[in-house]
Design an enzyme around this catalytic site. Sequence first.
Site, PDB file in Angstrom:
ATOM      1  N   LYS A  42       0.615   5.858  29.817  1.00 29.03           N
ATOM      2  CA  LYS A  42       2.073   6.056  29.794  1.00 29.03           C
ATOM      3  C   LYS A  42       2.419   7.249  28.920  1.00 29.03           C
ATOM      4  O   LYS A  42       1.664   7.621  28.011  1.00 29.03           O
ATOM      5  CB  LYS A  42       2.806   4.819  29.280  1.00 29.03           C
ATOM      6  CG  LYS A  42       2.452   4.355  27.857  1.00 29.03           C
ATOM      7  CD  LYS A  42       3.208   5.054  26.739  1.00 29.03           C
ATOM      8  CE  LYS A  42       2.729   4.654  25.359  1.00 29.03           C
ATOM      9  NZ  LYS A  42       3.162   5.464  24.245  1.00 29.03           N
ATOM     10  N   VAL A  61      -8.462   7.648  23.398  1.00 31.49           N
ATOM     11  CA  VAL A  61      -8.339   6.517  22.461  1.00 31.49           C
ATOM     12  C   VAL A  61      -7.463   6.951  21.283  1.00 31.49           C
ATOM     13  O   VAL A  61      -7.646   8.041  20.740  1.00 31.49           O
ATOM     14  CB  VAL A  61      -9.729   6.077  21.962  1.00 31.49           C
ATOM     15  CG1 VAL A  61      -9.593   4.941  20.953  1.00 31.49           C
ATOM     16  CG2 VAL A  61     -10.597   5.647  23.129  1.00 31.49           C
ATOM     17  N   ASP A  67       3.392  -2.259  24.780  1.00 25.24           N
ATOM     18  CA  ASP A  67       3.340  -1.405  25.970  1.00 25.24           C
ATOM     19  C   ASP A  67       2.761  -2.116  27.197  1.00 25.24           C
ATOM     20  O   ASP A  67       2.803  -1.573  28.303  1.00 25.24           O
ATOM     21  CB  ASP A  67       2.450  -0.172  25.708  1.00 25.24           C
ATOM     22  CG  ASP A  67       2.984   0.708  24.595  1.00 25.24           C
ATOM     23  OD1 ASP A  67       4.217   0.765  24.430  1.00 25.24           O
ATOM     24  OD2 ASP A  67       2.171   1.326  23.896  1.00 25.24           O
TER      25      ASP A  67
HETATM   26  P1  ATP Z   1      -0.214   3.212  21.626  1.00 21.64           P
HETATM   27  O1  ATP Z   1       0.246   4.434  22.345  1.00 21.64           O
HETATM   28  O2  ATP Z   1      -0.048   1.923  22.433  1.00 21.64           O
HETATM   29  O3  ATP Z   1       0.260   3.064  20.236  1.00 21.64           O
HETATM   30  P2  ATP Z   1      -2.773   4.473  21.447  1.00 21.64           P
HETATM   31  O4  ATP Z   1      -2.862   5.049  22.809  1.00 21.64           O
HETATM   32  O5  ATP Z   1      -2.412   5.424  20.347  1.00 21.64           O
HETATM   33  O6  ATP Z   1      -1.789   3.256  21.469  1.00 21.64           O
HETATM   34  P3  ATP Z   1      -5.136   2.955  22.001  1.00 21.64           P
HETATM   35  O7  ATP Z   1      -6.084   3.882  22.657  1.00 21.64           O
HETATM   36  O8  ATP Z   1      -4.399   1.996  22.852  1.00 21.64           O
HETATM   37  O9  ATP Z   1      -4.118   3.791  21.087  1.00 21.64           O
HETATM   38  O10 ATP Z   1      -5.988   2.126  20.931  1.00 21.64           O
HETATM   39  C1  ATP Z   1      -5.763   2.035  19.580  1.00 21.64           C
HETATM   40  C2  ATP Z   1      -6.850   1.159  18.952  1.00 21.64           C
HETATM   41  O11 ATP Z   1      -6.915  -0.119  19.608  1.00 21.64           O
HETATM   42  C3  ATP Z   1      -8.242   1.726  19.075  1.00 21.64           C
HETATM   43  O12 ATP Z   1      -8.537   2.628  18.062  1.00 21.64           O
HETATM   44  C4  ATP Z   1      -9.120   0.473  18.998  1.00 21.64           C
HETATM   45  O13 ATP Z   1      -9.414   0.174  17.648  1.00 21.64           O
HETATM   46  C5  ATP Z   1      -8.254  -0.652  19.528  1.00 21.64           C
HETATM   47  N1  ATP Z   1      -8.660  -1.150  20.877  1.00 21.64           N
HETATM   48  C6  ATP Z   1      -8.913  -2.414  21.216  1.00 21.64           C
HETATM   49  N2  ATP Z   1      -9.243  -2.521  22.520  1.00 21.64           N
HETATM   50  C7  ATP Z   1      -9.188  -1.299  23.043  1.00 21.64           C
HETATM   51  C8  ATP Z   1      -9.434  -0.784  24.341  1.00 21.64           C
HETATM   52  N3  ATP Z   1      -9.781  -1.548  25.378  1.00 21.64           N
HETATM   53  N4  ATP Z   1      -9.253   0.549  24.519  1.00 21.64           N
HETATM   54  C9  ATP Z   1      -8.871   1.328  23.480  1.00 21.64           C
HETATM   55  N5  ATP Z   1      -8.655   0.885  22.232  1.00 21.64           N
HETATM   56  C10 ATP Z   1      -8.809  -0.427  22.001  1.00 21.64           C
END
Ligand code: ATP
Length: 305
Positions: A11, A104, A145
């Site tokens: 997203k 990530v 989300d």
């Molecule tokens: P958001 O935009 O929802 O705040 P993000 O995109 O910045 O999130 P994500 O990639 O969703 O961050 O992940 C943040 C943390 O969640 C990772 O660093 C990890 O520790 C944990 N995590 C748990 N399960 C997963 C998964 N399946 N994929 C990615 N991260 C995961």
Amino acid sequence: MSSATVRAPAKVNLCLGVGPVRADGYHPLATVYQAVDLHDELRAVARDDDLITVTMHSDIDLHAEAAAVPEDDDNLAVRAAKMLREATGVGGGVDLSIRKVIPVAGGMAGGSADAAAALVACNDVWGAGLSRAELESLAGRLGSDVPFLLHGGNAIGGGRGETISPVLARGSYHWVFAMAHEGLSTAAVYAEFDRLNDGDRIPEPTVPDALLAALRAGDPEALGAALSNDLTEAALSLRPELDDTLSIGIDAGALGAILSGSGPTALFLASDEQHSLDIAFALSSAAGCADVVQSRGPVAGARLS
Ligand code: ATP
């Protein structure tokens, strides 16, 4: 053994209004989400016993210190599968295998996408028979989300992001994403937001009228001008070099440039395919960019493939 494969999108937040921290520690949000054509793929294979396992596959470094992805019960996909099993009383075990493409800790909700994918896949392989609406209400308990990543398209997000309502929108948009070398913790960005705004009177967040009008009209120029993100100052305070990345895209003529969610991914709106290629080219040699990806939105939410 029964199996299913689900693709779940990333997203972007076209606007991200953030209000004062609530008593429960969350911030009220007023956002417009758009699902974009960058997908994680999850495969679920039912098991005879009641174990739930997960394995991750990716070209991305999934063990980086700042953003390690757990391959145990803390993985959001495993948490989603467990929640579905508890809520419905059906099922046994499942082996989940995730091909990760969404960066990530990039502010693109990759973990939530995997949770949404696991809900759809396990609902199928376990024959739980939950409707989309029932899955969406479970999703809200997993993360802010997750309901939107089931829903897809464009939507307004309220509450802490989990309350989804429809938005009138037309058009398909060309995006360029500049991925950073290292993820940024969402919690750390909100903590910095609180620090920077300590003692200020932050108003309740709202979605800007100009953004809604641009989406209704399907007007990329107006949309570019209306993009906004209240977490920008906090993310730039933690990663000042992101300002250079944003400037490179703006100099290349992007219609709008903001950080995605809590960052550090930067997103740029282009007027068409060629323009998006030009912006991607300009960003590809930027020191702060680990990767540059062209994408389109909106796309559907998590779906069986
Ligand atoms: P958001 O935009 O929802 O705040 P993000 O995109 O910045 O999130 P994500 O990639 O969703 O961050 O992940 C943040 C943390 O969640 C990772 O660093 C990890 O520790 C944990 N995590 C748990 N399960 C997963 C998964 N399946 N994929 C990615 N991260 C995961």
